[in-house]
Design an enzyme around this catalytic site. Sequence first.
Site, PDB file in Angstrom:
ATOM      1  N   HIS A  68      59.852  23.344  45.125  1.00  0.00           N
ATOM      2  CA  HIS A  68      58.660  23.973  45.712  1.00  0.00           C
ATOM      3  C   HIS A  68      58.740  23.942  47.226  1.00  0.00           C
ATOM      4  O   HIS A  68      59.595  23.280  47.820  1.00  0.00           O
ATOM      5  CB  HIS A  68      57.374  23.275  45.228  1.00  0.00           C
ATOM      6  CG  HIS A  68      57.196  21.885  45.737  1.00  0.00           C
ATOM      7  ND1 HIS A  68      55.982  21.376  46.130  1.00  0.00           N
ATOM      8  CD2 HIS A  68      58.089  20.885  45.935  1.00  0.00           C
ATOM      9  CE1 HIS A  68      56.127  20.126  46.514  1.00  0.00           C
ATOM     10  NE2 HIS A  68      57.394  19.796  46.414  1.00  0.00           N
ATOM     11  N   SER A 109      60.754  17.925  43.034  1.00  0.00           N
ATOM     12  CA  SER A 109      60.554  17.873  44.467  1.00  0.00           C
ATOM     13  C   SER A 109      61.772  17.273  45.168  1.00  0.00           C
ATOM     14  O   SER A 109      62.882  17.753  45.013  1.00  0.00           O
ATOM     15  CB  SER A 109      59.275  17.079  44.748  1.00  0.00           C
ATOM     16  OG  SER A 109      58.914  17.188  46.097  1.00  0.00           O
TER      17      SER A 109
END
Length: 694
Positions: free
Chosen positions: A136, A113
């Site tokens: 993501h 992330s």
Amino acid sequence: MKKTKVHLALAAAMVLAPQASLTLTPTNKPDKSWYSLKAQNGNAELMIYDEIGGWGISARQFANDLQALGKIGTLTARIHSPGGDVFEGMAIYNMIKGHPAHKVCHIDGLAASMASVIAMAFDEVIMPENAMMMVHKPWGGTLGDANDMRKYADLLDKVEGNLVGAYQQKTGLPEDELHTLLAAETWLTGREAVEKGFANTLTEPLQMAASLNSKRLKDFTNMPEALKNLFAPQGNVPGATNTPAPAATNTPAPSATIPAASVPAPAAPSAADIQAAAKAMNKARIDGINSAFAHFPQLTELKNSCIANDDVDAEKAKDMILAKLGEGITPCAVQPKSVIIHASNGNIVGDSIRAQLMARAGHEAAHKDNAYGSYNLRELARASLADRGIGCAGMNVMQMVGLAFTHTSSDFGNIMLDVANKSVLKGWAEAAETFERIAKKGQLSDFKVAHRIGMGEFKSLPEVKDGAEYKYVTIGDHAEKIALATYGGIFTLTRQTVINDDMDMLMGVPMKMGKAAKRTIGDLFWAVLTKNTKMNDGKALFHADHGNLASGAPSVEAFSLAAELMESQMIGESPLNIMPAFALVPPNLKRAVLQIIQSTSVKGTDANSGIANPIRDFVEVLSEPRLKAKSDKEWYLTAAQGEDTIEVAYLDGIDTPYIEQQQGFTVDGVATKVRIDAGVSPLDHRGLVKSTGV
């Protein structure tokens, strides 16, 4: 009131062990920080080993720590992080990306992330083959009507665009491919990361195992099965379906396995165990309450009462916060259709506030679509809190503005400094100082006394005959000294400045300080001439022995004789061939000198006599009032800029002032200081001539 969030976070813990594979229980979070930053011998090491942005450590604190390192040649990072707060993470990415040091990043286990975005700021990313990197899409939610939902969807797309931009700078992958990777919640091994350009170097795999104990695990749908199995906590998981154990195989059990028969039955908990468990539960309760009140510093009394009451946990505390904030407030008849943006690395709030202040200060053009375009300073301060989800209900104006300056989630104080800094630089640029046309610009790397060799210290190079050795050239011992000094002053952006909407403190005062900074350098430069500074040979800059002292009021003859002095300067038997470029005069002589130099004929002769002006346009005339303060008769000739005349040196060549935050200021505002580091010194007397004017 509708609140929104945009998150890029994944909670996890991974432990690397080069020799053994063990399943571990997650340790407690550190008491101080999720990162460490230290430097030694010009090299710095950064460790990010937890969720980014927690425990009161903000990107602002990271910036202060990074600046405190001073000059470093290499910044080495070790990342093992599940991600975290995007506001803090994107700010850290930008600071590292812009740092001049050579930057190397090691992914020790997991860069998921927002941690993967920070890794993109480094020149070189090194990953073991079995380390992981995850990218993501940003996600979040809002409340409102269909229009609100569409606006929020647009916001998420903008945030994703920022992430893709960071990845693309590192990988060079097309935007479409990166959007596809983010949409698929892509998990990359070290080898895959290198192949796609997210990492540069692949190293040998390390054995690793961990227990992923995160409520966010359910939010990630594409985690590799092998990774899930590796991270799965041992024993029964609440809510999980019991599945039969796999059939036994003929593979020998590892020697470290303990036979089931030898495992003792669990003992009854002792009184000490029960007391320790109770203490741990109470600590978790208090930590939860503190977290609930983190954005509501005005409710300290209520927080303390919640902590004192054993029956109140974090959930009940949140209900009590809402009830307290709602006291005395009457609901509006019409629900406002506004979305409070938590845009994370998009920083819509901060960018919009900065754009509005820059436009009001005249530094940038106004943006028609800026939602804060009509806000005054007080309203912008409130927006920097409320539109970030920081509660300020029940505060008076002084308290609210003070919180805007000091709260770690508000960048209002830094934005004010940015605008003031622009005003300082504007004042510096607009200050009319003639010394910049004449002085030789130099740079010094520290505040030690330096020595400069003038144009007259090198004699002609000797002939090197065929096959002969080159001889060392000797220089004179009259090197001139120069050293830096710091000049500056302090001004304060106070709460009263914001409440009174006093833009003069953001424009007028900093601009005046910028002009004063340049005027200070001008004072130093002209003092070298008017005070006739002593040179390293013990004689004044202008001295008969230096062959640069003339006399006579401005005239063709006087200028011709002065020019001849400069053009006749020698070193040994070699002429230096220095030519005058500027005439420096007090304002009262400017027009007379212009007439003498720019006329086609000599004053006092018949214009048709055919006698041309021999000094026509031979120099540029510069008028300087500081000369008149010393004498209204003296004038000077100087060689062209770049010649060894008078040097103005700046620290590391930074020839503009800058402002920095004054340490130890209070919540009444932000005390800042304007600083310029400069040194002025004569280099050589040969490129300068002075006339007494009489």
